[in-house]
Design an enzyme around this catalytic site. Sequence first.
Site, mmCIF file in Angstrom:
data_model
loop_
_atom_site.group_PDB
_atom_site.id
_atom_site.type_symbol
_atom_site.label_atom_id
_atom_site.label_comp_id
_atom_site.label_asym_id
_atom_site.label_seq_id
_atom_site.Cartn_x
_atom_site.Cartn_y
_atom_site.Cartn_z
ATOM 1 N N LYS A 173 0.838 -1.203 0.000
ATOM 2 C CA LYS A 173 0.000 0.000 0.000
ATOM 3 C C LYS A 173 0.878 1.260 0.000
ATOM 4 C CE LYS A 173 -3.489 -2.846 0.832
ATOM 5 N NZ LYS A 173 -4.323 -3.453 -0.182
HETATM 6 C C1 LIG Z 1 -5.194 -4.593 0.864
HETATM 7 C C2 LIG Z 1 -6.665 -4.500 0.945
HETATM 8 C C3 LIG Z 1 -7.393 -4.997 2.050
HETATM 9 C C4 LIG Z 1 -6.799 -5.828 3.136
HETATM 10 O O1 LIG Z 1 -5.714 -5.363 3.763
HETATM 11 P P1 LIG Z 1 -4.750 -6.349 4.604
HETATM 12 O O2 LIG Z 1 -3.959 -5.393 5.412
HETATM 13 O O3 LIG Z 1 -3.937 -7.104 3.604
HETATM 14 O O4 LIG Z 1 -5.593 -7.223 5.430
HETATM 15 C C5 LIG Z 1 -8.750 -4.781 2.086
HETATM 16 N N1 LIG Z 1 -9.382 -4.149 1.099
HETATM 17 C C6 LIG Z 1 -8.742 -3.684 0.008
HETATM 18 C C7 LIG Z 1 -9.510 -2.982 -1.053
HETATM 19 C C8 LIG Z 1 -7.360 -3.855 -0.107
HETATM 20 O O5 LIG Z 1 -6.726 -3.409 -1.195
#
Ligand SMILES: *Cc1c(COP(=O)(O)O)cnc(C)c1O
Length: 372
Positions: A192
């Site tokens: 992210k």
């Molecule tokens: C990455 C992501 C998640 C989950 O995040 P994690 O930290 O990997 O559990 C949820 N929703 C979206 C849209 C994502 O891109």
Amino acid sequence: MDADTALRRIGYVNLPAQFEEERTEIMQAVEGVFRRGDFIGGEAVGKLELELSAYLGTPHVVTLNSGTDALSLAMKALGIGPGDEVITPPNSFVASTASIVAVGATPVFADVLPDQNIDPAAVEAVVTPRTKAIMPVHLTGRMADMNPLMKIADKHSLAVIEDSAQSVGSTYDGRMSGTIGTFGCFSAHPLKNLNAAGDAGFVVTADAELAARIRRLRNHGLINRSDVSEWGTVSRLDTLQAEVLRIRLRHLPSVILRRRRNATQYRQELAGVPLFIPPCRDIEFNTFHTFVVQTDRRNELQKFLATKGIETTIHYPVPIHLQPAAAHLGHRRGAFAVTERQAEEILTLPVNQFLSEFDISYICSSIREYFA
Ligand SMILES: *Cc1c(COP(=O)(O)O)cnc(C)c1O
């Protein structure tokens, strides 16, 4: 084409380059944690929560183990469970829907608009007396159309749980992602824009009681050292990750600036190429977690770019309602036509902050070459 261009490898992310930029800060912070030994619940965790709170302009931030936990603990705190319905788009990363199933509730899908975000009209059409919440996903760094969504939520007294995992720092109508609904749920997964060195996430809310409940739920339900008010789980953010995120939060505005600069260059250099790129609306500030284009020649274009050393990805190739895990929900192909078509046409181009102007030009001229 010179030798350098022939060997060019352009990746979706560049985590080693990120580390090079911040090596000294990270290594000092990591050493501090090992010296103190405050691995769980160290001071850095509380400091990060305050800093995130200031950055987002929201009163309560609770750090957690992942973005998925942020979503499911938000629903638990609201008492959402078996028999309840939560409306969400079928074209997200699987975690948004999985979190609804994890609390025992039923995911109800609403199709998306050409910009890949949930269609408010489709949401309104599937509200039932069992609906408890709407979970819009701000996919790709662009926020969903929150004004009409909030109107629908108000009209039917529904909670709004923003899946802000891909949109930290994005705004809509002057408000930060995650601060418009009842909850904003963020991931700080390594891929992210604000990224930890492992799993991490946080949830934000303006409601002090809901925040306090999530603080208990993330720590076994403990209200003090020995008393448990309700069954909880373990979803605390490690102090090491908090230190990493404090450093990276300081760099986030620059990361966003550089990604936006890359996106602008794409728009300029791809003008006239037969690709659909969702236009930017005046109401939004997009942080470009991903830069997604759409074309009915997606698979061939992807192969062609691979021969040029350009890594592209697909977010996401299989719509959630067509996943084997979703069979019990009984959706057939054709149920969500826009999502299904996008799954066949979307292609994510590299937009990470370490790409140079030259890199983006090279990608754009390769795309032009393909369509020529
Ligand atoms: C990455 C992501 C998640 C989950 O995040 P994690 O930290 O990997 O559990 C949820 N929703 C979206 C849209 C994502 O891109």
